[in-house]
Design an enzyme around this catalytic site. Sequence first.
Site, mmCIF file in Angstrom:
data_model
loop_
_atom_site.group_PDB
_atom_site.id
_atom_site.type_symbol
_atom_site.label_atom_id
_atom_site.label_comp_id
_atom_site.label_asym_id
_atom_site.label_seq_id
_atom_site.Cartn_x
_atom_site.Cartn_y
_atom_site.Cartn_z
ATOM 1 N N PRO A 108 0.818 -1.217 0.000
ATOM 2 C CA PRO A 108 0.000 0.000 0.000
ATOM 3 C C PRO A 108 0.848 1.262 0.000
ATOM 4 C CG PRO A 108 -0.778 -1.561 1.639
ATOM 5 C CD PRO A 108 0.529 -2.081 1.149
ATOM 6 N N GLU A 109 0.325 2.292 -0.639
ATOM 7 C CA GLU A 109 0.981 3.590 -0.634
ATOM 8 C C GLU A 109 0.495 4.380 0.590
ATOM 9 O OE1 GLU A 109 2.952 4.303 -3.587
ATOM 10 O OE2 GLU A 109 2.444 2.285 -4.234
ATOM 11 N N LYS A 127 3.607 4.066 6.285
ATOM 12 C CA LYS A 127 2.774 2.912 5.955
ATOM 13 C C LYS A 127 2.371 2.125 7.201
ATOM 14 C CE LYS A 127 4.855 2.448 1.393
ATOM 15 N NZ LYS A 127 5.454 1.535 0.428
#
Length: 267
Positions: free
Chosen positions: A2-3, A51
């Site tokens: 995920p960003e 993150k």
Amino acid sequence: MPEGDTVWQAARGLHTALAGRVLTRSDLRVPRFATADLTGRTLLDVTPRGKHLLARVEGGLTLHSHLRMDGAWRVYATGERPHGGPEHQIRAILGNAESTAYGYRLPVLELLRTAEESRVVGHLGPDLLGPDWDPEEAVRRLGADPGRPLGDALLDQRNLAGIGNVYKSELAFLAGVTPWLPFGELGPGVPARLVATAHRLLDANKDRPDRRTTTTRRTGTPLHVYGREGRPCLRCGAPIRKAELGDRVTYWCPGCQRGPDGNPHNN
């Protein structure tokens, strides 16, 4: 992986559903913390850090999680049957009278003292979506190793926190260089513009349901290069190329981006 904008959205959803309310359900399905019980405590806030997700609970405790490649948090009305995946993939459950959050396939889940959060996030560079965002410090950290490929430098969360494979590819395209170009060869002013663009894009996308880095509104063109292998570049028409190294995927345009192409036999 995920960003930062995806993690920010996950944190917002958890915070909206759980913060300020007493936990009536707590189930941490990892051996080390299986006996921990947070029920009866108020969940104070859920904060993203790069993150990482930090769910702070009354009593000076923090539930730290990281989504990595496949993890996800899903929120449902209490009493509603969850459908985010098979039950055996659930690693954590936090609930109150109104909402219940389920953490699926979480590769990192640990309970620690809030005062010790630096142990798990203290190594991170400036957070692109955090209150500590410092573009000058991000540029300094990125440039500390001028021979390092741009893509590697951007993915290193110790330089700046929040960039994954999607933004790595998109930022390199917008800078007009391949992700394999040594950072020190970007040219005067480019690092500062690159960092500013990263912040602008993540900040814009944190409130969008679908990520977008392009300005065109043509159907199916939210991104310049990522996921567009073999399709024509939106700028020059050259076929977008793709390279894989382990679980890292890179996309780039050979017409618009100068620098090595990722194949050592061609460079």
